[in-house]
Scaffold this motif. Structure first.
Motif, short mmCIF file in Angstrom:
data_model
loop_
_atom_site.label_atom_id
_atom_site.label_comp_id
_atom_site.label_asym_id
_atom_site.label_seq_id
_atom_site.Cartn_x
_atom_site.Cartn_y
_atom_site.Cartn_z
N ASN A 29 29.21 -10.58 -28.97
CA ASN A 29 28.86 -9.17 -29.12
C ASN A 29 27.41 -8.90 -28.72
OD1 ASN A 29 31.06 -7.32 -30.62
ND2 ASN A 29 31.32 -9.44 -31.25
N GLY A 30 26.51 -9.84 -29.02
CA GLY A 30 25.13 -9.68 -28.60
C GLY A 30 25.02 -9.61 -27.09
N GLY A 31 25.72 -10.52 -26.38
CA GLY A 31 25.71 -10.50 -24.92
C GLY A 31 26.42 -9.29 -24.36
N TYR A 32 27.54 -8.91 -24.97
CA TYR A 32 28.35 -7.79 -24.48
C TYR A 32 27.60 -6.46 -24.59
CZ TYR A 32 32.41 -4.59 -24.26
OH TYR A 32 33.28 -3.58 -23.94
N PHE A 33 27.18 -6.11 -25.80
CA PHE A 33 26.53 -4.81 -25.98
C PHE A 33 25.12 -4.79 -25.38
CE2 PHE A 33 29.75 -4.49 -29.41
CZ PHE A 33 30.33 -3.29 -29.02
N GLY A 34 24.44 -5.94 -25.39
CA GLY A 34 23.13 -6.00 -24.75
C GLY A 34 23.21 -5.77 -23.26
N CYS A 35 24.24 -6.35 -22.61
CA CYS A 35 24.42 -6.15 -21.17
C CYS A 35 24.85 -4.73 -20.84
CB CYS A 35 25.46 -7.14 -20.63
SG CYS A 35 24.74 -8.67 -20.06
N ILE A 36 25.72 -4.17 -21.66
CA ILE A 36 26.17 -2.80 -21.41
C ILE A 36 24.97 -1.87 -21.34
CG2 ILE A 36 27.32 -0.82 -22.51
CD1 ILE A 36 29.46 -2.80 -23.47
N PHE A 37 24.03 -2.02 -22.27
CA PHE A 37 22.84 -1.17 -22.27
C PHE A 37 22.06 -1.34 -20.97
CE2 PHE A 37 18.27 -0.75 -22.89
CZ PHE A 37 18.17 0.52 -23.44
N GLN A 38 21.83 -2.59 -20.55
CA GLN A 38 21.01 -2.86 -19.37
C GLN A 38 21.70 -2.41 -18.08
OE1 GLN A 38 17.82 -4.01 -19.60
NE2 GLN A 38 17.71 -3.47 -17.44
N VAL A 39 22.99 -2.71 -17.96
CA VAL A 39 23.73 -2.36 -16.74
C VAL A 39 23.85 -0.85 -16.60
CG1 VAL A 39 25.95 -2.56 -15.56
CG2 VAL A 39 24.97 -4.55 -16.70
N ARG A 40 24.12 -0.17 -17.70
CA ARG A 40 24.19 1.30 -17.63
C ARG A 40 22.89 1.89 -17.11
NH1 ARG A 40 27.15 2.89 -23.36
NH2 ARG A 40 29.24 3.31 -22.50
N ALA A 41 21.76 1.29 -17.50
CA ALA A 41 20.45 1.79 -17.05
C ALA A 41 20.24 1.56 -15.56
CB ALA A 41 19.34 1.11 -17.85
N LEU A 42 20.88 0.53 -15.01
CA LEU A 42 20.70 0.20 -13.60
C LEU A 42 21.68 0.95 -12.68
CD1 LEU A 42 20.26 -3.68 -13.92
CD2 LEU A 42 18.46 -2.00 -13.46
N LEU A 43 22.81 1.38 -13.22
CA LEU A 43 23.82 2.06 -12.40
C LEU A 43 23.37 3.49 -12.08
CD1 LEU A 43 27.10 0.94 -14.21
CD2 LEU A 43 26.35 0.26 -11.92
N PRO A 44 23.84 4.03 -10.93
CA PRO A 44 23.52 5.42 -10.59
C PRO A 44 24.03 6.37 -11.68
CG PRO A 44 24.53 4.29 -8.73
CD PRO A 44 24.67 3.38 -9.91
#
Length: 296
Positions: free
Chosen positions: A174-189
């Motif tokens: 869950n730490g990897g999953y939700f942490g990545c979601i936050f970062q990837v969303r910030a990088l996507l258009p």
């Protein structure tokens, strides 16, 4: 959530997580059976993804790929509901504790780990029953037979075998999953349409599922070994506590053994993580429209 929107009630987050969980498991369950079989193999030799699939179908029939489906299906609704509801709860809690108004990468990771720890307490008995039924040597008649025999031999607490390893597995995923979601969303258009938003959710959820799987697979292998090994009265189990068990597997079978079942696991949980997030966000959107202002 846009500024000015009121947070959805707990029941909405719980229901969205439940719907998402059932959708994901019905789609990807056979990969979970194959993953467990690979993790329960002892020694350095491995059949691999396709070899394990082939052997199960050839020796036991295609129906065996859905062996043990009932416990996780019963579990998926509360499990995923707890995951997303707990993530929402801990997100608000940690933002308040740190005096922040917007989510940051460290807080998103801490939130995910807290949600995973919370989730682990719900899933252990269901996971134990599932592992017992998925094992090739299983002779249990069904889920209730597993429960009755475990309670008869080990008492009610026997249903919580592997609690500690399950805790670490869910915390790291869950730490990897939700942490990545936050970062990837910030990088996507920035999504300008609902369709683009759904695409962004699927991409970020899939990447989050991949990273979470990379991080937590060794802990999942240990959990499967602990829950899959029969308990013998008076004998200390070979696999008992997480970190010593990691060392034992590494020493006896090599580092690669800590990633047994990784391919079917990641094939399930990478797109599965995308499906989870996509269905959750879509369902929450339906709730917002149904409830109207101030939720939309």
């Amino acid at each position: 959530m846009s500024e000015g929107k009121k947070p959805l009630p707990f029941a909405a987050n719980f229901a969205a997580g439940a719907i998402a969980g059932v959708s994901e498991i019905l789609t990807f369950y056979p990969l979970d059976v194959v993953k467990t079989r690979m993790q329960l193999e002892r020694g350095k030799a491995q059949h691999g993804l396709f070899g394990t699939f082939k052997n199960i179908i050839k020796e036991e029939g295609a129906g065996r790929l859905y062996r043990g489906l009932v416990p996780p299906l019963l579990l998926e609704a509360p499990k995923r509901a707890v995951k997303f509801a707990a993530n929402d709860f801990w997100g608000k809690t940690w933002l308040g504790a740190f005096g922040q108004s917007t989510m940051s990468q460290p807080i998103s990771i801490l939130t995910g780990c807290s949600a995973g720890a919370t989730e682990s307490f719900v899933v252990v008995p269901f996971e134990l029953v599932k592992i017992k039924l998925q094992d090739k040597s299983s002779t249990f008649a069904g889920p209730m037979d597993v429960v009755k025999q475990i309670i008869k031999k080990e008492g009610v607490l026997g249903l919580y075998a592997g609690m500690e390893s399950t805790f670490w597995r869910h915390l790291y995923w869950n730490g990897g999953y939700f942490g990545c979601i936050f970062q990837v969303r910030a990088l996507l258009p920035k999504a300008e349409t609902p369709q683009a938003q759904l695409t962004n959710n699927f991409i970020s959820g899939s990447i989050g599922g991949f990273v979470g799987t990379v991080i937590n697979t060794p802990f999942d292998v240990v959990k499967s070994r602990i829950q899959g090994t029969p308990r013998v009265p008076g004998v200390v189990p070979k696999y008992n506590w997480t970190y010593p068990a990691l060392a034992t597997i590494f020493r006896e079978e090599g580092a690669a053994a800590l990633y047994k079942g990784f391919v079917p696991k990641v094939l399930r949980l990478a797109p599965g993580g995308g499906v989870l997030l996509l269905v959750v966000e879509f369902t929450l959107g339906v709730f917002r429209k149904a409830l109207g202002p101030p939720y939309v």
